[in-house]
Design an enzyme around this catalytic site. Structure first.
Site, PDB file in Angstrom:
ATOM      1  N   THR A  67      45.343  38.968  23.817  1.00  0.00           N
ATOM      2  CA  THR A  67      44.513  40.146  24.058  1.00  0.00           C
ATOM      3  C   THR A  67      45.291  41.452  23.905  1.00  0.00           C
ATOM      4  O   THR A  67      46.506  41.486  24.139  1.00  0.00           O
ATOM      5  CB  THR A  67      43.934  40.053  25.492  1.00  0.00           C
ATOM      6  OG1 THR A  67      43.329  41.294  25.838  1.00  0.00           O
ATOM      7  CG2 THR A  67      45.006  39.745  26.535  1.00  0.00           C
ATOM      8  N   ASP A  68      44.564  42.523  23.595  1.00  0.00           N
ATOM      9  CA  ASP A  68      45.194  43.851  23.548  1.00  0.00           C
ATOM     10  C   ASP A  68      45.706  44.287  24.923  1.00  0.00           C
ATOM     11  O   ASP A  68      46.548  45.185  25.024  1.00  0.00           O
ATOM     12  CB  ASP A  68      44.215  44.897  22.984  1.00  0.00           C
ATOM     13  CG  ASP A  68      42.892  45.009  23.740  1.00  0.00           C
ATOM     14  OD1 ASP A  68      42.713  44.335  24.761  1.00  0.00           O
ATOM     15  OD2 ASP A  68      42.029  45.796  23.282  1.00  0.00           O
ATOM     16  N   GLU A  69      45.193  43.649  25.989  1.00  0.00           N
ATOM     17  CA  GLU A  69      45.566  44.086  27.341  1.00  0.00           C
ATOM     18  C   GLU A  69      47.041  43.835  27.659  1.00  0.00           C
ATOM     19  O   GLU A  69      47.567  44.380  28.623  1.00  0.00           O
ATOM     20  CB  GLU A  69      44.672  43.409  28.389  1.00  0.00           C
ATOM     21  CG  GLU A  69      43.225  43.805  28.204  1.00  0.00           C
ATOM     22  CD  GLU A  69      42.335  43.538  29.411  1.00  0.00           C
ATOM     23  OE1 GLU A  69      42.860  43.341  30.516  1.00  0.00           O
ATOM     24  OE2 GLU A  69      41.111  43.536  29.231  1.00  0.00           O
ATOM     25  N   TYR A 100      45.185  39.375  35.347  1.00  0.00           N
ATOM     26  CA  TYR A 100      44.734  38.739  34.099  1.00  0.00           C
ATOM     27  C   TYR A 100      45.711  39.038  32.968  1.00  0.00           C
ATOM     28  O   TYR A 100      46.243  38.122  32.318  1.00  0.00           O
ATOM     29  CB  TYR A 100      43.319  39.220  33.722  1.00  0.00           C
ATOM     30  CG  TYR A 100      42.976  38.939  32.268  1.00  0.00           C
ATOM     31  CD1 TYR A 100      42.777  37.632  31.814  1.00  0.00           C
ATOM     32  CD2 TYR A 100      42.876  39.980  31.329  1.00  0.00           C
ATOM     33  CE1 TYR A 100      42.490  37.372  30.472  1.00  0.00           C
ATOM     34  CE2 TYR A 100      42.589  39.723  29.990  1.00  0.00           C
ATOM     35  CZ  TYR A 100      42.398  38.418  29.567  1.00  0.00           C
ATOM     36  OH  TYR A 100      42.128  38.164  28.229  1.00  0.00           O
ATOM     37  N   LYS A 124      48.370  36.632  30.778  1.00  0.00           N
ATOM     38  CA  LYS A 124      48.275  36.506  29.321  1.00  0.00           C
ATOM     39  C   LYS A 124      49.617  36.911  28.683  1.00  0.00           C
ATOM     40  O   LYS A 124      50.055  36.301  27.703  1.00  0.00           O
ATOM     41  CB  LYS A 124      47.141  37.375  28.771  1.00  0.00           C
ATOM     42  CG  LYS A 124      45.742  36.911  29.139  1.00  0.00           C
ATOM     43  CD  LYS A 124      45.360  35.557  28.571  1.00  0.00           C
ATOM     44  CE  LYS A 124      45.128  35.568  27.079  1.00  0.00           C
ATOM     45  NZ  LYS A 124      44.665  34.227  26.593  1.00  0.00           N
TER      46      LYS A 124
HETATM   47  P1  NAD Z   1      35.389  32.736  28.260  1.00  0.00           P
HETATM   48  O1  NAD Z   1      35.670  33.059  29.683  1.00  0.00           O
HETATM   49  O2  NAD Z   1      34.023  32.956  27.707  1.00  0.00           O
HETATM   50  O3  NAD Z   1      35.714  31.192  27.978  1.00  0.00           O
HETATM   51  C1  NAD Z   1      36.873  30.565  28.442  1.00  0.00           C
HETATM   52  C2  NAD Z   1      36.736  29.077  28.133  1.00  0.00           C
HETATM   53  O4  NAD Z   1      37.929  28.420  28.586  1.00  0.00           O
HETATM   54  C3  NAD Z   1      35.562  28.410  28.859  1.00  0.00           C
HETATM   55  O5  NAD Z   1      34.920  27.505  28.008  1.00  0.00           O
HETATM   56  C4  NAD Z   1      36.228  27.685  30.021  1.00  0.00           C
HETATM   57  O6  NAD Z   1      35.506  26.570  30.489  1.00  0.00           O
HETATM   58  C5  NAD Z   1      37.555  27.299  29.382  1.00  0.00           C
HETATM   59  N1  NAD Z   1      38.629  27.071  30.375  1.00  0.00           N
HETATM   60  C6  NAD Z   1      38.973  27.892  31.413  1.00  0.00           C
HETATM   61  N2  NAD Z   1      39.996  27.340  32.102  1.00  0.00           N
HETATM   62  C7  NAD Z   1      40.324  26.187  31.456  1.00  0.00           C
HETATM   63  C8  NAD Z   1      41.311  25.194  31.674  1.00  0.00           C
HETATM   64  N3  NAD Z   1      42.169  25.276  32.702  1.00  0.00           N
HETATM   65  N4  NAD Z   1      41.363  24.145  30.823  1.00  0.00           N
HETATM   66  C9  NAD Z   1      40.481  24.039  29.785  1.00  0.00           C
HETATM   67  N5  NAD Z   1      39.515  24.946  29.547  1.00  0.00           N
HETATM   68  C10 NAD Z   1      39.442  26.005  30.359  1.00  0.00           C
HETATM   69  O7  NAD Z   1      36.489  33.509  27.424  1.00  0.00           O
HETATM   70  P2  NAD Z   1      36.427  34.258  26.027  1.00  0.00           P
HETATM   71  O8  NAD Z   1      35.941  35.636  26.244  1.00  0.00           O
HETATM   72  O9  NAD Z   1      35.756  33.373  25.045  1.00  0.00           O
HETATM   73  O10 NAD Z   1      37.992  34.358  25.716  1.00  0.00           O
HETATM   74  C11 NAD Z   1      38.664  33.326  25.002  1.00  0.00           C
HETATM   75  C12 NAD Z   1      40.105  33.712  24.790  1.00  0.00           C
HETATM   76  O11 NAD Z   1      40.168  34.958  24.080  1.00  0.00           O
HETATM   77  C13 NAD Z   1      40.894  33.945  26.080  1.00  0.00           C
HETATM   78  O12 NAD Z   1      42.179  33.419  25.899  1.00  0.00           O
HETATM   79  C14 NAD Z   1      40.926  35.451  26.236  1.00  0.00           C
HETATM   80  O13 NAD Z   1      42.079  35.853  26.947  1.00  0.00           O
HETATM   81  C15 NAD Z   1      40.977  35.893  24.788  1.00  0.00           C
HETATM   82  N6  NAD Z   1      40.412  37.211  24.503  1.00  0.00           N
HETATM   83  C16 NAD Z   1      39.171  37.561  24.945  1.00  0.00           C
HETATM   84  C17 NAD Z   1      38.640  38.795  24.594  1.00  0.00           C
HETATM   85  C18 NAD Z   1      37.260  39.238  25.056  1.00  0.00           C
HETATM   86  O14 NAD Z   1      36.905  40.402  24.857  1.00  0.00           O
HETATM   87  N7  NAD Z   1      36.446  38.371  25.632  1.00  0.00           N
HETATM   88  C19 NAD Z   1      39.385  39.684  23.800  1.00  0.00           C
HETATM   89  C20 NAD Z   1      40.667  39.287  23.380  1.00  0.00           C
HETATM   90  C21 NAD Z   1      41.155  38.048  23.723  1.00  0.00           C
HETATM   91  O1  DAU Z   2      40.453  44.020  25.766  1.00  0.00           O
HETATM   92  C1  DAU Z   2      40.261  42.639  25.657  1.00  0.00           C
HETATM   93  C2  DAU Z   2      39.779  42.138  26.982  1.00  0.00           C
HETATM   94  O2  DAU Z   2      38.447  42.602  27.114  1.00  0.00           O
HETATM   95  C3  DAU Z   2      39.843  40.631  27.133  1.00  0.00           C
HETATM   96  O3  DAU Z   2      41.179  40.221  27.066  1.00  0.00           O
HETATM   97  C4  DAU Z   2      39.230  40.215  28.465  1.00  0.00           C
HETATM   98  O4  DAU Z   2      39.197  38.810  28.565  1.00  0.00           O
HETATM   99  C5  DAU Z   2      37.835  40.761  28.550  1.00  0.00           C
HETATM  100  O5  DAU Z   2      37.281  40.467  29.823  1.00  0.00           O
HETATM  101  C6  DAU Z   2      37.808  42.269  28.311  1.00  0.00           C
HETATM  102  O6  DAU Z   2      38.398  43.001  29.416  1.00  0.00           O
HETATM  103  P1  DAU Z   2      37.772  44.388  29.928  1.00  0.00           P
HETATM  104  O7  DAU Z   2      38.181  44.569  31.334  1.00  0.00           O
HETATM  105  O8  DAU Z   2      38.042  45.492  28.974  1.00  0.00           O
HETATM  106  O9  DAU Z   2      36.220  44.007  29.796  1.00  0.00           O
HETATM  107  P2  DAU Z   2      34.971  44.175  30.782  1.00  0.00           P
HETATM  108  O10 DAU Z   2      33.771  43.767  29.983  1.00  0.00           O
HETATM  109  O11 DAU Z   2      35.185  43.549  32.103  1.00  0.00           O
HETATM  110  O12 DAU Z   2      34.931  45.750  30.990  1.00  0.00           O
HETATM  111  C7  DAU Z   2      34.833  46.632  29.885  1.00  0.00           C
HETATM  112  C8  DAU Z   2      34.857  48.046  30.433  1.00  0.00           C
HETATM  113  O13 DAU Z   2      33.653  48.274  31.179  1.00  0.00           O
HETATM  114  C9  DAU Z   2      36.000  48.304  31.398  1.00  0.00           C
HETATM  115  O14 DAU Z   2      36.446  49.633  31.230  1.00  0.00           O
HETATM  116  C10 DAU Z   2      35.358  48.143  32.764  1.00  0.00           C
HETATM  117  C11 DAU Z   2      33.936  48.628  32.530  1.00  0.00           C
HETATM  118  N1  DAU Z   2      32.894  48.004  33.385  1.00  0.00           N
HETATM  119  C12 DAU Z   2      32.842  46.655  33.440  1.00  0.00           C
HETATM  120  C13 DAU Z   2      31.917  46.022  34.240  1.00  0.00           C
HETATM  121  C14 DAU Z   2      31.862  44.523  34.338  1.00  0.00           C
HETATM  122  C15 DAU Z   2      31.997  48.798  34.082  1.00  0.00           C
HETATM  123  O15 DAU Z   2      32.028  50.047  34.009  1.00  0.00           O
HETATM  124  N2  DAU Z   2      31.079  48.171  34.877  1.00  0.00           N
HETATM  125  C16 DAU Z   2      31.004  46.822  35.003  1.00  0.00           C
HETATM  126  O16 DAU Z   2      30.137  46.335  35.760  1.00  0.00           O
END
Ligand code: NAD
Ligand code: DAU
Length: 332
Positions: free
Chosen positions: A119-121, A143, A147
């Site tokens: 992730t970018d985080e 988180y 990562k």
């Molecule tokens: P998500 O929360 O939708 O899905 C996570 C999946 O992992 C689920 O299917 C869950 O059951 C499975 N899981 C969790 N713990 C586990 C374990 N211990 N063993 C096996 N499976 C397990 O997540 P997502 O948004 O699809 O993110 C997927 C990946 O991409 C993550 O590694 C996240 O850090 C990364 N990522 C997410 C975003 C975003 O914006 N959502 C952006 C950049 C990177």
């Molecule tokens: O940047 C990549 C990441 O993006 C991934 O690695 C993470 O898994 C994913 O959860 C996401 O993290 P963020 O914290 O950026 O996403 P989230 O959707 O939780 O929040 C996006 C923005 O919106 C953040 O600035 C917080 C704000 N927010 C979020 C929620 C849930 C609100 O203002 N209100 C809310 O209720």
């Protein structure tokens, strides 16, 4: 390719699996713990073509069984919600760090290619400009710290053991099948139901939005053409302050801006994320979906697919929501 995809029942992992099976005819085994965020329904369209193993990445026996004759491991499995990591970091340490270690060990024993989805985080917050792969790692939340720990461990397996590892770091993803604890699906479902839209702080935090299928394609490019030992950023084409995202969602849902409610800010909230993807562009990847079109199609998908989100919004999610936001959802 024969792939073990960990976390393939989640939002991004399932999009990746669908694309790899349909467009690349890969043989895929999914290993997934099916936490609250993982759903078999996400894989329904490719179910006959994949093997599914219900298990945890921190369980070496489950991983060894699932690995079978795979050539590569792609690891999406993670605890992913920043707010949950603030109230309960333990599971993040177990899955994101310990789990990654177990996968790396299996990859090392069998000489498998290993791709870590990150992730970018890991870079923390940036006021101006964009992070490159050479930017220092400076995570802010439990988180992002877990990562980052995983990324460092992955890199160490390349340097120490010569394992063919890659890391692909995505910016904020959005699209169909995202669990409604994340900004975009939460705001869409609340707008459709007439619930208030909880905006943290001043709502001026900026995120770099990437359509989920574009990220899946970027991960595939890194898997096929990435140089072992390297990390690649995969950023979306558009960035926007949260409050503008929320206003666009209200307009697309035909709901009124009076639903916006400013609530207490997230502790340690990162102000802005931004990634430079030029290294991945050099491998031939670029984002295809602009935010305006992707957001409209995502709103349409949630409007048309209540079967997917109704069981979530009427289940344990309601308790999570009430605990986190201090108010109940109006409707199920
Ligand atoms: P998500 O929360 O939708 O899905 C996570 C999946 O992992 C689920 O299917 C869950 O059951 C499975 N899981 C969790 N713990 C586990 C374990 N211990 N063993 C096996 N499976 C397990 O997540 P997502 O948004 O699809 O993110 C997927 C990946 O991409 C993550 O590694 C996240 O850090 C990364 N990522 C997410 C975003 C975003 O914006 N959502 C952006 C950049 C990177
Ligand atoms: O940047 C990549 C990441 O993006 C991934 O690695 C993470 O898994 C994913 O959860 C996401 O993290 P963020 O914290 O950026 O996403 P989230 O959707 O939780 O929040 C996006 C923005 O919106 C953040 O600035 C917080 C704000 N927010 C979020 C929620 C849930 C609100 O203002 N209100 C809310 O209720």
């Amino acid at each position: 390719m024969r792939l073990l995809v960990c976390g393939g029942a989640g939002f991004i992992g399932s999009a990746f699996v669908r694309a790899r099976v349909r467009e690349h005819a890969d043989q895929v085994t999914v290993l997934d713990k099916l936490t609250y965020a993982g759903r078999r329904e996400n894989l329904r369209e490719v179910d006959p073509d994949i093997r599914f193993v219900h298990g945890a990445i921190e369980d070496p026996i489950a991983v060894a069984d699932a690995a079978g004759d795979a050539e590569a491991i792609v690891n999406f499995a993670a605890e992913t919600h920043v707010d949950r990591s603030i109230t309960g970091p333990e599971e993040f340490i177990m899955t994101n760090m310990q789990g990654t270690h177990v996968l790396l060990e299996v990859a090392r024993e069998r000489g498998l290619r290993y791709l870590q989805v990150s992730t970018d985080e890991v870079y923390g917050s940036i006021e101006e400009g964009s992070f490159t792969e050479r930017s220092p790692l400076a995570p802010s939340s439990p988180y992002s710290a877990t990562k980052t720990g995983a990324d460092l461990l992955v890199a160490s397996y390349f340097h120490t053991y010569g394992l063919a590892t890659s890391i692909c770091r995505g910016s904020n993803n959005y699209g169909p099948r995202q669990y409604p604890e994340k900004l975009i699906p939460l705001m869409i479902l609340n707008a459709l139901a007439g619930d208030s839209l909880p905006v943290y702080g001043d709502g001026l935090q900026v995120r770099n939005w990437l359509f989920v299928e574009d990220f899946g394609r970027g991960i595939g490019v890194v898997l096929e053409r990435g140089e072992p030992g390297q990390a690649y950023n995969c950023g979306g084409p558009d960035e926007m302050p949260n409050i503008d995202v929320v206003r666009r969602i209200l307009s697309l849902c035909g709901a009124d801006e009076s639903l916006i409610e400013y609530v207490q800010d997230r502790p340690g909230h990162d102000r802005r994320y931004s990634l430079s993807s030029s290294k991945l562009n050099g491998l031939g990847w670029s984002a295809r979906m602009r935010f305006e079109d992707g957001l409209a199609s995502t709103v349409d998908w949630y409007r048309d697919n209540a079967w997917w989100w109704e069981p979530i919004r009427s289940g344990a999610y309601r308790e999570y929501y009430e605990r986190h936001y201090g108010r109940a959802l109006k409707s199920s």
